[in-house]
Scaffold this motif. Structure first.
Motif: not given
Length: 103
Positions: A1-21
């Motif tokens: 449970m400590d690690k996030l699934p790969e698709d959720i981690r990618q989604l978080e990275e995409k959200i951060l990138r879009l917020k920065e843009e």
């Protein structure tokens, strides 16, 4: 449970990138110094002129109603001029405070 699934981690990275843009797009563009100063000067002139014209209109109307031709026109013209100078003074003080906050 400590690690996030790969698709959720990618989604978080995409959200951060879009917020920065989005933050980059919302950042105000650099203003031309002369445009800002001319806008301030135009606003000061309009404030002064409009106060004098409103004072003159009130004085003229009161003179017509009271049948005292130049008396109230002169008085309210002076009041309008004083109000216009006060408006320009307040505008310059506000601009000075904003400039100090920017620095």
């Amino acid at each position: 449970m400590d690690k996030l699934p790969e698709d959720i981690r990618q989604l978080e990275e995409k959200i951060l990138r879009l917020k920065e843009e989005e933050n980059e797009r919302r950042r105000p563009a650099a203003k031309n110094v002369y445009a800002g100063r001319s806008a301030l000067g135009l606003r000061a002139a309009v404030d002064l002129l409009s106060a004098v014209l409103v004072g003159a209109a009130i004085g003229y109307t009161v003179d017509r109603l009271a049948d005292t031709r130049p008396l109230f026109l002169a008085i309210f013209l002076l009041f309008g001029g004083a109000a216009g100078v006060l408006n320009v003074y307040r505008l310059s003080k506000d601009e000075e405070i904003q400039r100090q906050n920017r620095e």
